[in-house]
Design a protein around this motif. Structure first.
Motif, PDB file in Angstrom:
ATOM      1  N   VAL A  42       0.764  -1.324   0.182  1.00  0.00           N
ATOM      2  CA  VAL A  42       0.126   0.071  -0.136  1.00  0.00           C
ATOM      3  C   VAL A  42       0.777   1.212  -0.210  1.00  0.00           C
ATOM      4  CG1 VAL A  42      -1.593   1.328   1.522  1.00  0.00           C
ATOM      5  CG2 VAL A  42      -1.929  -1.091   1.107  1.00  0.00           C
ATOM      6  N   PHE A  43       1.892   1.267   0.676  1.00  0.00           N
ATOM      7  CA  PHE A  43       2.872   2.427   0.850  1.00  0.00           C
ATOM      8  C   PHE A  43       3.244   2.653  -0.412  1.00  0.00           C
ATOM      9  CE2 PHE A  43       7.531   3.372   0.754  1.00  0.00           C
ATOM     10  CZ  PHE A  43       7.453   4.614   1.128  1.00  0.00           C
ATOM     11  N   TYR A  44       3.819   1.641  -1.383  1.00  0.00           N
ATOM     12  CA  TYR A  44       4.644   1.725  -2.799  1.00  0.00           C
ATOM     13  C   TYR A  44       3.144   2.180  -3.732  1.00  0.00           C
ATOM     14  CZ  TYR A  44       9.066   0.067  -1.819  1.00  0.00           C
ATOM     15  OH  TYR A  44      10.176  -0.296  -1.435  1.00  0.00           O
ATOM     16  N   LYS A  45       2.101   1.609  -3.267  1.00  0.00           N
ATOM     17  CA  LYS A  45       1.031   2.211  -4.342  1.00  0.00           C
ATOM     18  C   LYS A  45       0.680   3.670  -4.033  1.00  0.00           C
ATOM     19  CE  LYS A  45      -3.043   2.144  -2.771  1.00  0.00           C
ATOM     20  NZ  LYS A  45      -4.300   3.185  -2.609  1.00  0.00           N
ATOM     21  N   ASP A  46       0.879   3.930  -3.048  1.00  0.00           N
ATOM     22  CA  ASP A  46       0.465   5.567  -2.312  1.00  0.00           C
ATOM     23  C   ASP A  46       1.618   6.483  -3.108  1.00  0.00           C
ATOM     24  OD1 ASP A  46      -1.874   4.771  -1.392  1.00  0.00           O
ATOM     25  OD2 ASP A  46      -1.295   5.222   0.895  1.00  0.00           O
ATOM     26  N   MET A  47       2.855   5.960  -2.971  1.00  0.00           N
ATOM     27  CA  MET A  47       3.988   6.638  -3.412  1.00  0.00           C
ATOM     28  C   MET A  47       3.992   6.973  -4.876  1.00  0.00           C
ATOM     29  SD  MET A  47       7.915   6.273  -2.211  1.00  0.00           S
ATOM     30  CE  MET A  47       8.315   5.028  -3.118  1.00  0.00           C
ATOM     31  N   MET A  48       3.556   5.933  -5.425  1.00  0.00           N
ATOM     32  CA  MET A  48       3.496   5.954  -6.993  1.00  0.00           C
ATOM     33  C   MET A  48       2.362   6.853  -7.357  1.00  0.00           C
ATOM     34  SD  MET A  48       4.132   1.804  -8.349  1.00  0.00           S
ATOM     35  CE  MET A  48       3.301   1.256  -7.037  1.00  0.00           C
ATOM     36  N   LYS A  49       1.221   6.759  -6.835  1.00  0.00           N
ATOM     37  CA  LYS A  49       0.420   7.801  -6.899  1.00  0.00           C
ATOM     38  C   LYS A  49       0.877   9.205  -6.570  1.00  0.00           C
ATOM     39  CE  LYS A  49      -4.100   5.303  -6.487  1.00  0.00           C
ATOM     40  NZ  LYS A  49      -5.385   5.352  -6.059  1.00  0.00           N
ATOM     41  N   TYR A  78      12.708  -4.596   2.406  1.00  0.00           N
ATOM     42  CA  TYR A  78      12.329  -5.771   1.880  1.00  0.00           C
ATOM     43  C   TYR A  78      12.695  -5.497   0.324  1.00  0.00           C
ATOM     44  CZ  TYR A  78       9.626  -6.958   5.764  1.00  0.00           C
ATOM     45  OH  TYR A  78       9.222  -7.443   7.358  1.00  0.00           O
ATOM     46  N   PRO A  79      12.494  -6.711  -0.583  1.00  0.00           N
ATOM     47  CA  PRO A  79      13.183  -6.414  -2.010  1.00  0.00           C
ATOM     48  C   PRO A  79      11.919  -5.640  -2.720  1.00  0.00           C
ATOM     49  CG  PRO A  79      13.457  -8.707  -1.316  1.00  0.00           C
ATOM     50  CD  PRO A  79      12.678  -7.814  -0.385  1.00  0.00           C
ATOM     51  N   PRO A  80      12.342  -4.523  -3.244  1.00  0.00           N
ATOM     52  CA  PRO A  80      11.299  -3.746  -3.882  1.00  0.00           C
ATOM     53  C   PRO A  80      10.458  -4.112  -5.087  1.00  0.00           C
ATOM     54  CG  PRO A  80      13.391  -2.804  -4.389  1.00  0.00           C
ATOM     55  CD  PRO A  80      13.655  -3.731  -3.483  1.00  0.00           C
ATOM     56  N   LEU A  81      11.143  -4.975  -5.782  1.00  0.00           N
ATOM     57  CA  LEU A  81      10.453  -5.459  -7.125  1.00  0.00           C
ATOM     58  C   LEU A  81       9.099  -5.979  -6.677  1.00  0.00           C
ATOM     59  CD1 LEU A  81      10.311  -5.550 -10.106  1.00  0.00           C
ATOM     60  CD2 LEU A  81      11.705  -7.742 -10.061  1.00  0.00           C
ATOM     61  N   ILE A  82       9.159  -6.974  -5.769  1.00  0.00           N
ATOM     62  CA  ILE A  82       8.012  -7.697  -5.388  1.00  0.00           C
ATOM     63  C   ILE A  82       7.022  -6.732  -4.774  1.00  0.00           C
ATOM     64  CG2 ILE A  82       7.166  -9.337  -3.894  1.00  0.00           C
ATOM     65  CD1 ILE A  82      10.158 -10.748  -3.858  1.00  0.00           C
ATOM     66  N   GLN A  83       7.349  -5.766  -3.950  1.00  0.00           N
ATOM     67  CA  GLN A  83       6.451  -4.865  -3.233  1.00  0.00           C
ATOM     68  C   GLN A  83       5.876  -3.816  -4.308  1.00  0.00           C
ATOM     69  OE1 GLN A  83       5.440  -5.565  -0.410  1.00  0.00           O
ATOM     70  NE2 GLN A  83       7.059  -6.716   0.621  1.00  0.00           N
ATOM     71  N   VAL A  84       6.682  -3.265  -5.374  1.00  0.00           N
ATOM     72  CA  VAL A  84       6.318  -2.600  -6.255  1.00  0.00           C
ATOM     73  C   VAL A  84       5.183  -3.333  -7.077  1.00  0.00           C
ATOM     74  CG1 VAL A  84       6.900  -1.463  -8.387  1.00  0.00           C
ATOM     75  CG2 VAL A  84       8.305  -0.920  -6.259  1.00  0.00           C
ATOM     76  N   THR A  85       5.400  -4.663  -7.540  1.00  0.00           N
ATOM     77  CA  THR A  85       4.445  -5.338  -8.146  1.00  0.00           C
ATOM     78  C   THR A  85       3.074  -5.318  -7.377  1.00  0.00           C
ATOM     79  OG1 THR A  85       6.147  -6.827  -9.240  1.00  0.00           O
ATOM     80  CG2 THR A  85       3.977  -7.559  -9.140  1.00  0.00           C
ATOM     81  N   ARG A  86       3.207  -5.730  -6.025  1.00  0.00           N
ATOM     82  CA  ARG A  86       1.825  -5.732  -5.183  1.00  0.00           C
ATOM     83  C   ARG A  86       1.322  -4.372  -5.350  1.00  0.00           C
ATOM     84  NH1 ARG A  86       4.049  -8.135  -1.051  1.00  0.00           N
ATOM     85  NH2 ARG A  86       3.628 -10.129  -1.822  1.00  0.00           N
ATOM     86  N   GLY A  87       2.149  -3.302  -5.292  1.00  0.00           N
ATOM     87  CA  GLY A  87       1.450  -1.842  -5.250  1.00  0.00           C
ATOM     88  C   GLY A  87       0.872  -1.863  -6.507  1.00  0.00           C
ATOM     89  N   LEU A  88       1.331  -2.023  -7.659  1.00  0.00           N
ATOM     90  CA  LEU A  88       0.726  -1.536  -8.791  1.00  0.00           C
ATOM     91  C   LEU A  88      -0.489  -2.399  -9.161  1.00  0.00           C
ATOM     92  CD1 LEU A  88       3.777  -1.877 -11.401  1.00  0.00           C
ATOM     93  CD2 LEU A  88       2.513  -0.109 -11.077  1.00  0.00           C
ATOM     94  N   LEU A  89      -0.431  -3.589  -8.715  1.00  0.00           N
ATOM     95  CA  LEU A  89      -1.732  -4.364  -8.713  1.00  0.00           C
ATOM     96  C   LEU A  89      -2.833  -4.065  -7.719  1.00  0.00           C
ATOM     97  CD1 LEU A  89      -0.349  -7.965  -9.452  1.00  0.00           C
ATOM     98  CD2 LEU A  89      -1.601  -6.554 -10.890  1.00  0.00           C
ATOM     99  N   PHE A  90      -2.494  -3.215  -6.554  1.00  0.00           N
ATOM    100  CA  PHE A  90      -3.328  -2.615  -5.715  1.00  0.00           C
ATOM    101  C   PHE A  90      -3.911  -1.579  -6.665  1.00  0.00           C
ATOM    102  CE2 PHE A  90      -1.403  -4.081  -1.550  1.00  0.00           C
ATOM    103  CZ  PHE A  90      -2.166  -5.251  -1.581  1.00  0.00           C
ATOM    104  N   VAL A  91      -3.174  -0.885  -7.189  1.00  0.00           N
ATOM    105  CA  VAL A  91      -3.833   0.312  -8.073  1.00  0.00           C
ATOM    106  C   VAL A  91      -4.797  -0.141  -9.198  1.00  0.00           C
ATOM    107  CG1 VAL A  91      -3.463   2.063  -9.736  1.00  0.00           C
ATOM    108  CG2 VAL A  91      -1.756   1.948  -7.849  1.00  0.00           C
ATOM    109  N   ILE A  92      -4.687  -1.238  -9.880  1.00  0.00           N
ATOM    110  CA  ILE A  92      -5.588  -1.765 -10.734  1.00  0.00           C
ATOM    111  C   ILE A  92      -6.756  -2.266 -10.076  1.00  0.00           C
ATOM    112  CG2 ILE A  92      -5.789  -3.639 -12.646  1.00  0.00           C
ATOM    113  CD1 ILE A  92      -2.543  -3.158 -13.210  1.00  0.00           C
ATOM    114  N   PHE A  93      -6.486  -3.322  -8.980  1.00  0.00           N
ATOM    115  CA  PHE A  93      -7.576  -4.229  -8.475  1.00  0.00           C
ATOM    116  C   PHE A  93      -8.093  -3.705  -7.151  1.00  0.00           C
ATOM    117  CE2 PHE A  93      -5.385  -7.161 -11.426  1.00  0.00           C
ATOM    118  CZ  PHE A  93      -6.361  -7.269 -11.983  1.00  0.00           C
TER     119      PHE A  93
END
Length: 172
Positions: A42-49, A78-93
């Motif tokens: 959620v943090f990465y999702k909010d930061m990307m927005k 934590y490894p950012p690629l996995i968390q960023v993937t999760r954040g991107l999918l939180f934006v979509i879904f």
């Protein structure tokens, strides 16, 4: 390409396996570590927005510090690629623990495919590759970690992918 009988059986077996993994992901209760990893997503999702409307690195850095001040449970080591993937999918879904768990199930599928190709590259026999995948997939720890929002199997996938690509490049 014509499939052999045992290949059809394996596809059916892994279909049942992933249906069982998804069933576990939907029906099992959420654990505290999963909440932490979901919150990092959620943090990465909010930061990307935020970064879309504030393209300054300084502003994004200040936003991240403020966010982490309000939510001290978040740790971004934590490894950012996995968390960023999760954040991107939180934006979509949308933000949901089920979305986070489905990402983990997808990484289990990628890991199994990678293990198959890695074993086939090492031993040059399909039977050994299939056996290694069956042993790996049937391990209780893989089933337990594969249904939750944890980083063990996604990190293992990327580590294995690195080793596989190195070995493939070394052999060619």
């Amino acid at each position: 390409m014509k499939l052999k009988k045992y290949q059809i059986g394996l596809v059916l077996l892994f279909g049942i396996y992933f249906a069982f993994l998804i069933y576990l992901a939907v029906t099992s209760s959420i654990e505290s570590d999963e909440g932490t990893h979901l919150l990092v997503g959620v943090f990465y999702k909010d930061m990307m927005k935020y970064a879309l409307t504030h393209p300054s690195i300084s502003d994004i850095y200040k936003y991240g510090l403020t966010y982490l001040t309000y939510y001290p449970k978040i740790t971004i080591y934590y490894p950012p690629l996995i968390q960023v993937t999760r954040g991107l999918l939180f934006v979509i879904f949308g933000e949901s623990y089920l979305i986070g768990r489905m990402i983990s199930v997808a990484f289990v599928a990628f890991f199994i495919l990678l293990l198959y190709h890695f074993s086939k590259l090492l031993y040059k026999e399909e039977k050994i590759a299939i056996l290694s995948v069956l042993i790996f997939a049937s391990a209780p720890i893989v089933i337990f970690l594969g249904r939750g929002v944890l980083l063990d199997l996604p990190s293992g996938f990327f580590t294995g992918l690195t080793a596989f690509l190195y070995l493939r490049a070394f052999k060619s």
